[in-house]
Write a protein that holds these residues in place. Structure first.
Motif, mmCIF file in Angstrom:
data_model
loop_
_atom_site.group_PDB
_atom_site.id
_atom_site.type_symbol
_atom_site.label_atom_id
_atom_site.label_comp_id
_atom_site.label_asym_id
_atom_site.label_seq_id
_atom_site.Cartn_x
_atom_site.Cartn_y
_atom_site.Cartn_z
ATOM 1 N N GLU B 173 37.467 95.387 40.662
ATOM 2 C CA GLU B 173 38.706 96.169 40.627
ATOM 3 C C GLU B 173 38.519 97.603 41.115
ATOM 4 O O GLU B 173 38.803 98.559 40.402
ATOM 5 N N PRO B 174 38.060 97.751 42.351
ATOM 6 C CA PRO B 174 37.776 99.104 42.825
ATOM 7 C C PRO B 174 39.038 99.947 42.969
ATOM 8 O O PRO B 174 38.972 101.158 42.909
ATOM 9 N N SER B 175 40.187 99.322 43.152
ATOM 10 C CA SER B 175 41.396 100.101 43.416
ATOM 11 C C SER B 175 42.060 100.589 42.144
ATOM 12 O O SER B 175 42.980 101.390 42.186
ATOM 13 N N ALA B 176 41.564 100.114 40.978
ATOM 14 C CA ALA B 176 42.243 100.445 39.726
ATOM 15 C C ALA B 176 42.299 101.951 39.474
ATOM 16 O O ALA B 176 43.226 102.440 38.849
ATOM 17 N N VAL B 177 41.276 102.670 39.973
ATOM 18 C CA VAL B 177 41.226 104.100 39.676
ATOM 19 C C VAL B 177 41.707 104.957 40.851
ATOM 20 O O VAL B 177 41.586 106.171 40.818
ATOM 21 N N LEU B 178 42.251 104.327 41.886
ATOM 22 C CA LEU B 178 42.585 105.072 43.094
ATOM 23 C C LEU B 178 44.087 105.188 43.302
ATOM 24 O O LEU B 178 44.849 104.317 42.879
ATOM 25 N N ASP B 179 44.508 106.266 43.986
ATOM 26 C CA ASP B 179 45.914 106.308 44.390
ATOM 27 C C ASP B 179 46.036 105.658 45.768
ATOM 28 O O ASP B 179 45.039 105.285 46.386
ATOM 29 N N SER B 180 47.285 105.537 46.269
ATOM 30 C CA SER B 180 47.478 104.650 47.420
ATOM 31 C C SER B 180 46.755 105.154 48.672
ATOM 32 O O SER B 180 46.218 104.364 49.441
ATOM 33 N N GLY B 181 46.697 106.480 48.865
ATOM 34 C CA GLY B 181 45.988 107.009 50.027
ATOM 35 C C GLY B 181 44.507 106.656 49.965
ATOM 36 O O GLY B 181 43.895 106.267 50.959
ATOM 37 N N GLU B 182 43.964 106.773 48.761
ATOM 38 C CA GLU B 182 42.545 106.472 48.585
ATOM 39 C C GLU B 182 42.267 104.983 48.782
ATOM 40 O O GLU B 182 41.208 104.598 49.264
ATOM 41 N N VAL B 183 43.262 104.164 48.391
ATOM 42 C CA VAL B 183 43.092 102.722 48.580
ATOM 43 C C VAL B 183 42.992 102.405 50.075
ATOM 44 O O VAL B 183 42.142 101.624 50.495
ATOM 45 N N ASP B 184 43.837 103.053 50.871
ATOM 46 C CA ASP B 184 43.776 102.843 52.324
ATOM 47 C C ASP B 184 42.378 103.154 52.845
ATOM 48 O O ASP B 184 41.802 102.416 53.648
ATOM 49 N N ASN B 185 41.873 104.277 52.374
ATOM 50 C CA ASN B 185 40.542 104.696 52.763
ATOM 51 C C ASN B 185 39.486 103.660 52.390
ATOM 52 O O ASN B 185 38.605 103.303 53.177
ATOM 53 N N LEU B 186 39.605 103.178 51.141
ATOM 54 C CA LEU B 186 38.661 102.175 50.648
ATOM 55 C C LEU B 186 38.672 100.947 51.552
ATOM 56 O O LEU B 186 37.636 100.410 51.925
ATOM 57 N N PHE B 187 39.889 100.534 51.937
ATOM 58 C CA PHE B 187 39.991 99.330 52.757
ATOM 59 C C PHE B 187 39.359 99.537 54.122
ATOM 60 O O PHE B 187 38.766 98.630 54.691
ATOM 61 N N ARG B 188 39.509 100.766 54.637
ATOM 62 C CA ARG B 188 38.882 101.047 55.937
ATOM 63 C C ARG B 188 37.368 100.881 55.824
ATOM 64 O O ARG B 188 36.723 100.273 56.666
ATOM 65 N N VAL B 189 36.819 101.425 54.720
ATOM 66 C CA VAL B 189 35.378 101.315 54.518
ATOM 67 C C VAL B 189 34.969 99.853 54.379
ATOM 68 O O VAL B 189 33.981 99.406 54.955
#
Lengths: 342, 506
Positions: B173-189
């Motif tokens: 659940e890596p996205s649980a602590v992120l806001d939507s902009g950060e989630v986009d970033n995570l997905f890019r990585v």
């Protein structure tokens, strides 16, 4: 504390039961006390062998008890603090402060007009207030006890020096000095005071809601809070209590030395903590024993006495004390691990 | 990205079984992961996801089953072995050390050193390269990790995995602590990593995310694989939810006698809010009624309960108990008014583990039983024994340390605490967590019995069937808001899952 219950339920839990209850009599709270008493007896035997009549005499016993009583009172207060999961590094210097405050010109003048009890009362009030200040900062300011009481250690010592101008303040009241020379039933009054404080402490810890709250908070502060216990307020009281015992010890110290000075009680907080921990009170809190503390204090005092009788240097005594503290804590951890692994 | 049937999976887990004393967490799980894919692991709470990744991380030893890496059977006896095999796990609670720098964190446990001296320059250089590879050159090697955001810490955690030459990265659940902009970033990585041939095992409850980056899905249910290698593109949400809910292990839920219309309202919560956590929560609980709050971890459901109890200070709203308004932010006031809480983390928040059972049972009421402050232990033991008999506490001995009791019996002791205290309102947070399957029905029956006796009960659970089976009224909580409320009979598991996973209100 509690006796092993008889007649375990007649189902398959019995197996579990016998595994968790250690077979040895040295397990459990009572067992630890037995072990401590044995250690004390062992030291006494060594004393008798090496010191003979000089050790095994009523006079020497009274010397030992008298020496044990002031630090013993501090250790009773410390037992509550440590059982609640805290620590109080300031009791020694607060005690020094109370001896100074109780022997200022103003206090002694008032004592002369009214009663020498004013000095005792002053020492107790000053100690309690210092303890409450610790308590407020710890409970409501959320500063860790170690730091708060370390600050109080420095501040109280400094205040004592300021008030006394680093001079020794003699006790003027003859009645005061006479009182502390009393020996009802051949036992010095200081020892009676220690006994009274210890008995009161035992009842307070084991038989009152105050004691139950202390143990519960030390065992699990969050669970206590969520069960509706006012943890902050109780923490305040506990440090106030430790301050009160520092005040009582201060008055006793005045009786013993007939003078107040800012150097009284130097490093005594460490001796008190050592006695409490050796006595079997868990340093992480949640379990405390007054009987253990009393025996712990006696162990250290008798040991010092035996060393002194044998003309051992104070330096060697310190080394031996250090070794005993480490051994006791090692034993404690083994008990703690054992109870956790079940 | 890899599509189609993988002929040579990178990681293969087959027939994984894991028993815990009194419970079977995994009962035959299969998982195939190929290089360069994002493999999503889906399942409800308790389905076995965390146990599975702990087996993979070397934190748990499987009772049976095989793990193959590149076709060769491997064993993972401890966490370091997992890293040596190139399997890295990013837990939800990120395991970075705040006080150390980025480079120090990345090389924690395998410091670059020569003769005992850390080679700071080299570590910094490697760190820079790793950060570039992850597309985050702005995170310098000498930055203190404590100053980074949650997203930044995740990047550090990923860099650490790469520094160990990880080929499989598990993300819980890596996205649980992120806001939507950060989630986009995570997905890019994540895309960059998979492009380099690294396999990602991705755990999330959010279907939209899975749709965006997932390649294939494995669905777990009750410790078994029920859906295997489903292609994300061609599997409908409906199908996934069906697999996740499936046929449940039947717990015996007690019958609902139905709350009489004229039952008095015990607890009334109006417009309750807590800054940054939840807002505008209103509900009433009548005597004899069980109200359930359903929602995911982090949805705000536990916080709602704790705020009602006074363990957190509400920033908005009113709580009234039997018509009297309750002081904000005071547990002691709530307890004396007759509210009790069985907290989520029983061991750390509920019990004094080394103390005997009876003292835990009387923790909220020993003072009341003590005339003038003198404890009446005889009365305490008597009260505890009565409850032990009434609740069938095993073993019945109330003087043994509560640590030695099973989860279910510890929970009963928690309930006993509030029964002895005499509560009008009982708040239960995850009442069956850590309770084995057999004891669950018993706890359910107990809760219903309490309600029948006139107690107003609020139950929070992340297990949706539990809420639906037990409660009279249900509130579905998502992102700090109540998105649906109504009688339990009118809501089904499918709807609730839809609501909490997609976040849309129906």
């Amino acid at each position: 504390m509690t006796e092993p219950t008889a007649a375990p339920p007649a189902d398959k839990e019995i197996k579990n039961e016998s595994r968790t209850r250690l077979p040895s009599m040295f397990s459990g709270a009572a067992g630890r006390n037995v072990g401590l008493v044995l250690a004390l007896v062992l030291i006494c035997v060594v004393g008798v062998i090496t010191g003979g009549g000089r050790f095994a005499s009523i006079d020497n016993l009274m010397v030992v008890l008298r020496l044990a009583s002031v630090i013993g009172v501090l250790a009773i207060g410390m037992t509550f603090v440590i059982t609640s999961g805290g620590i109080d590094l300031s009791v020694g210097s607060v005690m020094g402060l109370t001896t100074v405050w109780a022997t200022t010109w103003a206090t002694q003048a008032m004592a002369e007009d009214l009663h020498w009890g004013v000095m005792v009362f002053t020492a107790m009030v000053v100690g309690t207030v210092a303890g409450l200040v610790n308590g407020v900062i710890i409970a409501y300011g959320r500063v860790v006890p170690f730091i708060t009481t370390l600050a109080m250690l420095a501040a109280a010592r400094g205040l004592a020096e300021m008030i006394s101008n680093r001079q020794t303040q003699r006790v003027q009241s003859d009645a005061f000095i006479e009182f502390f020379r009393l020996e009802p039933l051949g036992v010095p009054i200081l020892v009676w005071v220690f006994a009274a404080v210890a008995v009161a402490g035992w009842f307070l810890l084991n038989r009152t809601t105050f004691g139950r709250r202390t143990v519960a908070i030390g065992g699990n502060a969050e669970a206590s809070r969520l069960a509706g216990i006012k943890v902050q307020r109780h923490t305040l009281y506990i440090y106030g209590l430790a301050g009160l015992t520092a005040g009582i010890a201060g008055a006793m110290m005045l009786g013993r030395t007939t003078a107040g000075t800012s150097t009284h009680g130097m490093l005594w907080e460490l001796e008190a903590i050592a006695a409490v921990v050796v006595g079997g009170t868990l340093l992480i809190g949640g379990r405390g024993t007054i009987v253990g503390t009393v025996v712990g204090v006696l162990i250290f005092t008798v040991l010092t006495n035996v060393f002194t009788i044998n003309n051992m240097s104070t330096s060697a005594q310190l080394v031996a004390k250090g070794a005993i503290i480490v051994a006791a804590v090692l034993l404690q951890q083994r008990f703690a691990n054992r109870s956790k692994s079940t | 990205m890899v599509t189609g049937d993988p002929t040579a999976p990178l990681l293969q887990m087959h027939g994984i079984v894991k028993h815990f004393p009194g419970a079977k967490a995994l009962d035959g799980v299969d998982l195939d992961v190929v290089a360069g894919e994002v493999h999503c692991l889906l399942g409800q709470n308790g389905a076995g996801k965390s146990t599975l990744i702990k087996v993979l991380a070397g934190a748990h030893q499987p009772t049976a089953g095989t793990i193959r890496l590149d076709g060769e059977q491997i064993r993972i006896p401890h966490p370091v072995a997992a890293l040596e095999h190139g399997i890295a796990t990013m837990y939800q609670e990120l395991d970075v050390v705040d006080g150390l720098t980025v480079a120090e964190n990345i090389y924690l446990g395998h410091e670059l050193a020569s003769a005992g001296f850390t080679q700071r320059r080299e570590a910094a250089g490697h760190t820079r390269r790793l950060m570039e590879r992850l597309g985050h050159p702005e995170i310098g090697p000498h930055r203190e990790v404590g100053t980074l955001s949650a997203a930044g810490k995740q990047i550090v955690s990923m860099a650490r995995a790469l520094s160990r030459d990880a080929r499989v990265i598990v993300m819980d659940e890596p996205s649980a602590v992120l806001d939507s902009g950060e989630v986009d970033n995570l997905f890019r990585v994540v895309e960059e990593l998979t492009g380099q041939g690294i396999a990602i095992i991705y755990i999330s409850h959010r279907l939209e995310e899975i749709r965006r980056i997932g390649d294939r899905i494995t669905v777990l249910k009750d410790g078994m694989t029920v859906g295997r290698n489903l292609p994300v593109a061609s599997t409908s949400t409906d199908e996934l939810i069906k697999l996740m809910t499936g046929k449940n292990v039947e717990y015996a839920f007690p019958e609902r006698p139905g709350v009489p219309r004229d039952a008095p309202v015990r607890l009334e919560v109006e417009g309750l809010g807590l800054a940054n956590t939840f807002r505008d929560v209103s509900f009433t609980v009548r005597a004899g009624e069980i109200v359930g709050l359903a929602g995911l971890v982090g949805s705000g459901r536990s916080e709602i309960l704790e705020t009602v109890y006074g363990a957190r200070r509400a920033t908005a709203g009113r709580i009234t108990l039997d018509g009297r308004s309750l002081r904000r932010g005071s547990v002691a006031a709530a307890v004396s008014a007759g509210i009790g809480l069985a907290p989520e983390e029983r061991k750390s928040q509920g019990l004094v583990l080394d103390e005997p059972v009876y003292r835990n049972v009387t923790l909220a009421s020993f003072a009341r039983m003590a005339p003038a402050g003198w404890l009446d232990e005889r009365a305490e033991k008597k009260a505890a024994r009565e409850q032990a008999t009434a609740l069938d506490l095993r073993p019945r001995d109330v003087e043994r340390a509560i640590r030695t009791l099973s989860g279910g019996n510890q929970q009963k002791a928690m309930l006993a605490r509030w029964l002895v205290h005499g509560c009008d309102v009982l708040l239960l947070d995850e009442p069956t967590r850590g309770v084995d399957v057999g004891a669950r029905s018993e706890i359910y029956a107990l809760i219903r019995r309490l309600a029948d006796a006139g107690t107003a009960v609020v139950v929070v659970s992340s297990e949706i069937p539990e809420v639906l089976g037990l409660a009279d009224q249900v509130l579905v909580v998502s992102d700090g808001r109540v998105v649906r409320s109504g009688p339990a009979q009118e809501i089904d598991e499918h709807q609730v899952l839809d609501l909490v996973m997609e976040g849309t209100s129906a």
